[in-house]
Design an enzyme around this catalytic site. Structure first.
Site, PDB file in Angstrom:
ATOM      1  N   GLY A 163     -62.101 -73.791 -46.617  1.00  0.00           N
ATOM      2  CA  GLY A 163     -62.103 -72.763 -47.647  1.00  0.00           C
ATOM      3  C   GLY A 163     -60.956 -73.055 -48.600  1.00  0.00           C
ATOM      4  CG  ASN A 183     -58.878 -76.272 -47.420  1.00  0.00           C
ATOM      5  OD1 ASN A 183     -58.845 -76.081 -46.214  1.00  0.00           O
ATOM      6  ND2 ASN A 183     -59.951 -76.753 -48.031  1.00  0.00           N
ATOM      7  CG  ASP A 234     -63.629 -86.325 -46.113  1.00  0.00           C
ATOM      8  OD1 ASP A 234     -64.348 -86.166 -47.110  1.00  0.00           O
ATOM      9  OD2 ASP A 234     -63.421 -85.430 -45.272  1.00  0.00           O
ATOM     10  CG  ASP A 293     -59.215 -76.966 -51.824  1.00  0.00           C
ATOM     11  OD1 ASP A 293     -59.418 -76.585 -52.988  1.00  0.00           O
ATOM     12  OD2 ASP A 293     -60.089 -76.973 -50.942  1.00  0.00           O
TER      13      ASP A 293
END
Length: 308
Positions: A40, A44, A252, A258
């Site tokens: 979220g 984060n 990734d 964030d």
């Protein structure tokens, strides 16, 4: 001592599936692995802001379920104060994430409990919000909550308008800074009817400068446009500049933006200028691309960033 940060925003449980390549419409493929992590945008950003050692509080909502217990527990491990996270009847927000072999991801978010983060639900926490040096919010909670925050915050209001939700220009003028990526900047300008003459393709830094120029017409206190692996451009009344990213092996990209926002907000609360904060945030965003997941990939201290 660094100032306090309060994040008002989304809390999700992220479900990951690793794939060799993303499926095409109508195609069925086999996944390589799966995992769960706390996520979220709000959660984060709160987790990332803790690297300065100052108080970081999270205001949001989770469900009465295992996912809610899990994500709140993970935030606690990062020393985020979760004592004011509400537990509601709606299920905890979920994000379904697929990550391919190049580190690129697709994300589907189910808001769940995040939709209950309304002005009325936060009324008894107004003193906490008003007392924070920096308040951070995002577009994953109701737009009227962002509008309400603009009138309650007495410190610095940092808004990562992602996704882009409709807020008034008066509220936009409170964002210090407004943080958006290239796509979100274009969406915002389009929403405001100011998207004329914005290029739709080309070199990232050039497009970034163009977007900063257009957003500057809104007379915001400060602006940051993020450009992925090309870094970011910041602008305020002291000047403007492009900050390059740091080359890393990408595993990734989930949650990297964030991490950028959380570290930038923490740096501002630490008394750093927007120029200094953006440089640190760009390193943090790159750092977060090296490990699978969002919060598990974040630096735990400033020393982690200095070693990158």
């Amino acid at each position: 001592m660094a100032g306090s940060v309060v994040v008002v925003g989304s809390i999700n449980c992220d479900s990951y599936v690793e794939v060799s390549e993303h499926p095409k419409p109508g195609e069925t493929i086999l996944g390589l692995d799966s995992s769960r992590s706390s996520g979220g945008k709000g959660a984060n950003q709160a987790a990332a802001a803790t690297i300065f050692g100052a108080p970081v509080g999270m205001l949001g909502a989770v469900g009465q379920d295992d996912d809610g217990e899990f994500v709140v527990g993970e935030l606690g491990k990062r020393e985020v104060d979760t004592s004011h996270v509400a537990v509601v009847g709606e299920p905890t927000g979920r994000a379904l994430v697929t990550v391919d072999s190049y580190g690129e991801n697709t994300v589907i978010v189910l808001p769940g409990a995040n939709a209950t983060v309304t002005p009325s639900s936060l009324a008894d926490r107004e003193e906490i919000i008003a007392g924070a040096d920096v308040v951070v919010t995002q577009g994953e909670i109701p737009a009227d909550t962002i509008e309400w925050l603009a009138g309650v915050v007495t410190g610095r209001l940092v808004c990562n308008l992602a996704p882009v939700v409709e807020v008034s220009e008066e509220t936009l003028a409170r964002f210090d800074p407004l943080i958006v990526n290239e796509h979100e900047a274009k969406d915002l300008l389009r929403q405001l009817g100011r998207d004329g003459e914005v290029s739709q393709g080309g070199e990232a830094e050039r497009i970034g400068w163009e977007l900063v120029e257009r957003l500057s017409e809104l007379e915001l206190p400060s602006i940051v446009v993020t450009l992925g692996d090309e870094g970011a451009i910041w602008a305020d009344d002291t000047g403007r500049a492009h900050v390059p990213s740091v080359p890393v092996k990408v595993v990734d990209t989930t949650g990297a933006g964030d991490c950028f926002v959380g570290v930038l907000a923490g740096a501002l609360a630490d008394g750093q200028s927007l120029a200094e904060a953006t440089k640190l945030a760009a390193r943090a965003g790159a750092f977060a691309c090296q490990v699978m997941g969002a919060q598990p990939s974040y630096p735990k201290s400033l020393a982690d960033l200095e070693a990158l």
